[in-house]
Design an enzyme around this catalytic site. Structure first.
Site, short mmCIF file in Angstrom:
data_model
loop_
_atom_site.label_atom_id
_atom_site.label_comp_id
_atom_site.label_asym_id
_atom_site.label_seq_id
_atom_site.Cartn_x
_atom_site.Cartn_y
_atom_site.Cartn_z
N THR A 100 51.05 36.75 36.24
CA THR A 100 52.29 36.42 36.66
C THR A 100 52.09 34.85 37.18
O THR A 100 51.76 35.20 38.24
CB THR A 100 53.25 37.31 37.72
OG1 THR A 100 53.25 38.71 37.02
CG2 THR A 100 54.68 36.86 38.05
N LYS A 176 58.97 36.70 32.79
CA LYS A 176 58.54 37.78 33.88
C LYS A 176 58.89 37.58 35.10
O LYS A 176 59.29 38.49 35.93
CB LYS A 176 56.85 37.57 33.64
CG LYS A 176 55.94 38.59 34.73
CD LYS A 176 56.47 40.00 34.34
CE LYS A 176 55.54 40.78 35.58
NZ LYS A 176 54.07 40.93 35.54
N LYS A 245 54.19 36.88 46.51
CA LYS A 245 53.61 35.65 45.90
C LYS A 245 54.63 35.40 44.71
O LYS A 245 54.89 34.22 44.37
CB LYS A 245 52.26 36.37 45.26
CG LYS A 245 51.70 35.06 44.49
CD LYS A 245 51.96 35.22 42.98
CE LYS A 245 51.43 36.34 42.25
NZ LYS A 245 51.56 36.33 40.87
#
Length: 304
Positions: A100, A176, A245
């Site tokens: 990701t 994503k 994150k």
């Protein structure tokens, strides 16, 4: 890699997700070269027949497929600091990036591959490690058409579906991150709703079973609602610090594309607060504990 071609691939990054994928390929008879910066993590896979690579370049098969599934953009770029990885892949090898990451990072790496060797294909994973182990994950797939067609037969047997999103190497990573944003909003909204009904005298379990019967009768609401009701926040399937994150990456994307996302700011602060309380290694659903604390619900167990 055509279905009738060599059943061999390389894999870099053996976390919870990577281990589950490699185990399934090994079970299907693939030869898998594995590399991880922390060697201990690959030992169980070596016992199951994986082949140890002592560097990222050793994991790359000339003209073959090399998968990477690492924690963040910096970790992925560090893998490709060594130009030997590009040379090993050669002009026809494919790097399948499952991390990701920012779409900008993907496009940067795609350019480097075009110049130095290999073809970049994005295939980030939608699914937690338990879903991956059960072959229930989805892959978002983007990149050059011929490369996608070589990769798809390798991914399809170990997943529920592969969704193709075109030629842009960054497209799958956009999807994503946007998907993770939506999942985080589900966790936040369920947590707030559970706190509200509980404080108003209705058990969260009864409310949850009602709304998933007709309003939100879908996998994400059911799966995450059950997890919130279980109270198993300290048992990570996706670590909270990785959730933070992702919120940071989304904020960068929103800023660079001039896209206002006010709810994203709420989510980012929620994750930051949980990190400040030392919950970075907990599951990312542990943000619900802060919702409950603010509502005056001191215990960590939702009412059944």
């Amino acid at each position: 890699m055509p279905a009738e071609g060599p059943r061999e691939l390389g894999f870099i990054g053996i976390g919870q997700m990577g281990r589950a994928m490699v185990e399934n390929w090994l079970a299907d008879g693939f030869r898998v070269r594995v590399f991880n910066r922390t060697r201990d993590k690959i030992l169980p896979l070596l016992e199951k027949g994986a082949i140890e690579a002592r560097s990222p370049a050793e994991a790359a098969i000339p003209g073959g497929i090399l998968m990477s599934c690492v924690a963040d953009d910096a970790a992925l770029l560090s893998v490709f600091e060594d130009d030997e990885v590009f040379r090993q892949l050669g002009p026809t090898g494919i790097h399948v990036s499952m991390s990701t990451i920012l779409p900008q990072t993907a496009r940067l790496l795609a350019e480097r591959h075009a110049q130095q060797g290999g073809i970049y294909v994005a295939a980030p994973v939608m699914g937690r490690p338990d879903a991956v182990a059960a072959r229930r994950q989805t892959y978002y797939l983007s990149g050059p058409p011929e490369a996608r067609q070589r990769v798809k037969p390798v991914l399809s047997p170990i997943c529920r579906q592969v969704l193709e999103l075109g030629d842009d190497p960054g497209a799958a990573h956009v999807a994503k991150l946007a998907s993770n944003f939506l999942i985080a909003t589900v966790v936040e909204s369920l947590g707030e709703a559970f706190a509200l009904v509980e404080k108003s005298g209705l058990p969260s379990r009864a409310f949850f079973e009602t709304i998933t019967e007709f309003l939100f009768n879908c996998y994400v609401y059911k799966r995450y609602g059950e997890h919130l009701l279980s109270g198993r926040f300290s048992e990570p399937l996706f670590r909270l610090q990785l959730g933070f994150k992702d919120m940071q990456l989304l904020a960068q994307m929103a800023a660079s594309s001039h896209t206002p996302m006010p709810f994203l700011s709420t989510l980012r602060d929620r994750y930051l607060s949980a990190l400040a309380q030392g919950k970075g290694e907990w599951d990312w659903t542990a943000i619900v504990l802060e919702i409950r604390r603010q509502a005056g619900l001191a215990d960590n167990t939702l009412s059944g």
